[in-house]
Design a protein around this motif. Structure first.
Motif, mmCIF file in Angstrom:
data_model
loop_
_atom_site.group_PDB
_atom_site.id
_atom_site.type_symbol
_atom_site.label_atom_id
_atom_site.label_comp_id
_atom_site.label_asym_id
_atom_site.label_seq_id
_atom_site.Cartn_x
_atom_site.Cartn_y
_atom_site.Cartn_z
ATOM 1 N N TYR A 47 54.873 60.354 57.205
ATOM 2 C CA TYR A 47 55.660 61.520 57.633
ATOM 3 C C TYR A 47 54.834 62.558 58.399
ATOM 4 O O TYR A 47 55.254 63.703 58.552
ATOM 5 C CB TYR A 47 56.440 62.093 56.435
ATOM 6 N N ASN A 48 53.672 62.103 58.903
ATOM 7 C CA ASN A 48 52.948 62.923 59.874
ATOM 8 C C ASN A 48 53.639 62.709 61.221
ATOM 9 O O ASN A 48 54.094 61.599 61.516
ATOM 10 C CB ASN A 48 51.492 62.463 59.994
ATOM 11 N N ASP A 49 53.684 63.772 62.026
ATOM 12 C CA ASP A 49 54.352 63.632 63.319
ATOM 13 C C ASP A 49 53.388 63.053 64.344
ATOM 14 O O ASP A 49 52.939 63.745 65.255
ATOM 15 C CB ASP A 49 54.878 65.002 63.781
ATOM 16 N N CYS A 50 53.059 61.763 64.158
ATOM 17 C CA CYS A 50 52.143 61.127 65.111
ATOM 18 C C CYS A 50 52.426 59.624 65.147
ATOM 19 O O CYS A 50 53.019 59.080 64.209
ATOM 20 C CB CYS A 50 50.697 61.394 64.716
ATOM 21 N N PRO A 51 51.988 58.963 66.241
ATOM 22 C CA PRO A 51 52.126 57.509 66.258
ATOM 23 C C PRO A 51 51.156 56.890 65.249
ATOM 24 O O PRO A 51 50.107 57.493 64.958
ATOM 25 C CB PRO A 51 51.742 57.128 67.693
ATOM 26 N N GLY A 57 47.811 45.787 68.049
ATOM 27 C CA GLY A 57 47.431 46.819 69.016
ATOM 28 C C GLY A 57 48.580 47.731 69.394
ATOM 29 O O GLY A 57 48.513 48.452 70.393
ATOM 30 N N GLN A 58 49.672 47.725 68.604
ATOM 31 C CA GLN A 58 50.866 48.512 68.951
ATOM 32 C C GLN A 58 51.078 49.635 67.940
ATOM 33 O O GLN A 58 50.400 49.690 66.917
ATOM 34 C CB GLN A 58 52.095 47.601 69.024
ATOM 35 N N THR A 59 52.011 50.526 68.248
ATOM 36 C CA THR A 59 52.234 51.704 67.398
ATOM 37 C C THR A 59 53.716 51.927 67.117
ATOM 38 O O THR A 59 54.571 51.532 67.910
ATOM 39 C CB THR A 59 51.704 52.988 68.090
ATOM 40 N N ILE A 60 53.969 52.585 65.971
ATOM 41 C CA ILE A 60 55.294 53.164 65.725
ATOM 42 C C ILE A 60 55.214 54.533 66.403
ATOM 43 O O ILE A 60 54.219 55.258 66.246
ATOM 44 C CB ILE A 60 55.609 53.264 64.218
ATOM 45 N N GLU A 101 76.388 49.711 69.407
ATOM 46 C CA GLU A 101 75.592 48.481 69.360
ATOM 47 C C GLU A 101 74.234 48.709 69.999
ATOM 48 O O GLU A 101 74.130 49.433 70.998
ATOM 49 C CB GLU A 101 76.298 47.376 70.151
ATOM 50 N N VAL A 102 73.234 48.061 69.421
ATOM 51 C CA VAL A 102 71.872 48.167 69.959
ATOM 52 C C VAL A 102 71.385 46.764 70.312
ATOM 53 O O VAL A 102 71.521 45.831 69.515
ATOM 54 C CB VAL A 102 70.918 48.792 68.917
ATOM 55 N N TYR A 103 70.837 46.648 71.512
ATOM 56 C CA TYR A 103 70.247 45.402 71.986
ATOM 57 C C TYR A 103 68.760 45.710 72.142
ATOM 58 O O TYR A 103 68.404 46.586 72.927
ATOM 59 C CB TYR A 103 70.845 44.992 73.334
ATOM 60 N N THR A 104 67.918 45.007 71.371
ATOM 61 C CA THR A 104 66.500 45.386 71.396
ATOM 62 C C THR A 104 65.624 44.212 71.814
ATOM 63 O O THR A 104 65.862 43.069 71.403
ATOM 64 C CB THR A 104 66.072 45.984 70.034
ATOM 65 N N VAL A 105 64.628 44.506 72.658
ATOM 66 C CA VAL A 105 63.747 43.460 73.206
ATOM 67 C C VAL A 105 62.300 43.795 72.876
ATOM 68 O O VAL A 105 61.861 44.936 73.074
ATOM 69 C CB VAL A 105 63.866 43.371 74.755
ATOM 70 N N GLU A 106 61.559 42.790 72.386
ATOM 71 C CA GLU A 106 60.133 42.975 72.074
ATOM 72 C C GLU A 106 59.374 41.753 72.587
ATOM 73 O O GLU A 106 59.817 40.622 72.409
ATOM 74 C CB GLU A 106 59.960 43.147 70.550
ATOM 75 N N ARG A 107 58.190 41.994 73.213
ATOM 76 C CA ARG A 107 57.449 40.859 73.772
ATOM 77 C C ARG A 107 56.561 40.170 72.736
ATOM 78 O O ARG A 107 56.144 39.043 72.936
ATOM 79 C CB ARG A 107 56.626 41.256 75.007
ATOM 80 N N ILE A 108 56.257 40.866 71.611
ATOM 81 C CA ILE A 108 55.360 40.256 70.605
ATOM 82 C C ILE A 108 56.215 39.714 69.451
ATOM 83 O O ILE A 108 56.845 40.472 68.707
ATOM 84 C CB ILE A 108 54.318 41.287 70.118
ATOM 85 N N GLU A 109 56.183 38.387 69.322
ATOM 86 C CA GLU A 109 57.103 37.717 68.390
ATOM 87 C C GLU A 109 56.933 38.180 66.943
ATOM 88 O O GLU A 109 57.921 38.400 66.233
ATOM 89 C CB GLU A 109 56.906 36.197 68.499
ATOM 90 N N THR A 110 55.674 38.346 66.493
ATOM 91 C CA THR A 110 55.456 38.726 65.078
ATOM 92 C C THR A 110 56.088 40.092 64.779
ATOM 93 O O THR A 110 56.625 40.301 63.697
ATOM 94 C CB THR A 110 53.950 38.792 64.727
ATOM 95 N N LEU A 111 56.011 41.007 65.739
ATOM 96 C CA LEU A 111 56.605 42.338 65.526
ATOM 97 C C LEU A 111 58.121 42.240 65.463
ATOM 98 O O LEU A 111 58.762 42.826 64.588
ATOM 99 C CB LEU A 111 56.186 43.309 66.639
ATOM 100 N N GLY A 203 55.401 65.725 79.617
ATOM 101 C CA GLY A 203 54.350 64.721 79.489
ATOM 102 C C GLY A 203 54.367 63.977 78.158
ATOM 103 O O GLY A 203 54.884 64.475 77.152
ATOM 104 N N CYS A 204 53.779 62.769 78.174
ATOM 105 C CA CYS A 204 53.691 61.961 76.950
ATOM 106 C C CYS A 204 52.660 60.850 77.177
ATOM 107 O O CYS A 204 52.173 60.669 78.293
ATOM 108 C CB CYS A 204 55.050 61.332 76.624
ATOM 109 N N THR A 205 52.341 60.138 76.095
ATOM 110 C CA THR A 205 51.411 59.010 76.209
ATOM 111 C C THR A 205 51.944 57.850 75.367
ATOM 112 O O THR A 205 52.109 57.992 74.155
ATOM 113 C CB THR A 205 50.002 59.393 75.696
ATOM 114 N N PHE A 206 52.234 56.748 76.024
ATOM 115 C CA PHE A 206 52.753 55.551 75.349
ATOM 116 C C PHE A 206 51.850 54.351 75.625
ATOM 117 O O PHE A 206 51.109 54.343 76.605
ATOM 118 C CB PHE A 206 54.153 55.224 75.880
ATOM 119 N N VAL A 207 51.973 53.316 74.796
ATOM 120 C CA VAL A 207 51.299 52.049 75.084
ATOM 121 C C VAL A 207 51.964 51.438 76.328
ATOM 122 O O VAL A 207 53.111 51.752 76.627
ATOM 123 C CB VAL A 207 51.387 51.061 73.877
#
Ligand code: SAM
Length: 217
Positions: A47-51, A57-60, A101-111, A203-207
């Motif tokens: 519940y810290n406001d950070c990724p 190598g990915q983040t919430i 409805e939500v359609y979600t795409v992820e490139r990393i299968e394990t995630l 501004g922001c910073t994402f993977v």
């Protein structure tokens, strides 16, 4: 402090007090337990406001930026939303609370597999999943869907992929961090009858968004 109390504090201090006033969004953040999407060894930071790192190598994403992006594109209960970059599935759950409805795409299968399992356990039945390159949107995904009311991209691209613009419904909005590898601005593209208009929202910073219409690697 109990997770429940930490969650209330995070919503009050880091989301509401920073200007997100939509009751629907605030209630969704109060409902979804972020600690269920965070790895065991760092659950105490949920519940810290950070990724936070989620493996591979990915983040919430940072809660405030997730709230801001959803607020800026004004998700409606009847919306079909395309999300690019499922990651932990946390934002997917929030979107599933707000949209039809939500359609979600992820490139990393394990995630994607881990997120899908958790979201099924949590009882969501309005989410569709696809493993692959989200820079080409939902192309080839099941069930077929060619137009979305909202598109939310949670990884950073050099510019908005053309395929995503093509999959926006008229009056639809896409939000995407665009810029360099290390710093971006939130870009909103709004489709209209003639084409589309763009606006920038800080501004922001994402993977990186890696794929055919994103970064190479
Ligand atoms: N919003 C997510 C959450 O709440 O956990 C966090 C998303 S994380 C910041 C970005 C995700 O985008 C990563 O899981 C990454 O693997 C994914 N990603 C990067 N390029 C992608 C692409 N071309 N297609 C689909 N997913 C991609």
């Amino acid at each position: 402090m109990r997770f429940e109390d930490q969650q209330k504090k995070m919503v009050e201090r880091h989301i509401k007090m920073r200007g997100i006033t939509s009751e629907k969004i605030l209630n969704a953040f109060l409902k979804i337990p972020r600690h269920r999407f965070v790895p065991d060894q760092i659950k105490h930071l949920s519940y810290n406001d950070c990724p936070l790192g989620i493996g591979e190598g990915q983040t919430i994403s940072q809660p405030y930026i997730v709230a801001l992006m959803m607020d800026l594109i004004d998700i409606q209960p009847e919306d079909k939303v395309l999300e690019i970059g499922t990651g932990s599935g946390y934002q997917t759950a929030l979107l599933a609370e707000l949209a039809k409805e939500v359609y979600t795409v992820e490139r990393i299968e394990t995630l994607l597999t881990r997120a899908e399992k958790l979201l099924n356990e949590m009882g969501y039945n309005n989410i569709h999943y696809k493993i692959g390159d989200g820079t080409i949107g939902w192309a080839g995904g099941y069930p077929a869907c060619s137009k979305f009311d909202k598109i939310i991209v949670s990884a950073a691209a050099p510019e908005i992929p053309e395929s995503l613009i093509g999959q926006l419904a008229t009056s639809g909005k896409c939000i995407i961090p665009t810029g360099s590898r290390f710093y971006q601005e939130l870009l909103i593209v709004t489709k209209n009858e003639e084409g589309y208009v763009t606006s920038y929202h800080g501004g922001c910073t994402f993977v990186p968004l890696i794929g055919e219409e994103g970064w190479e690697k």
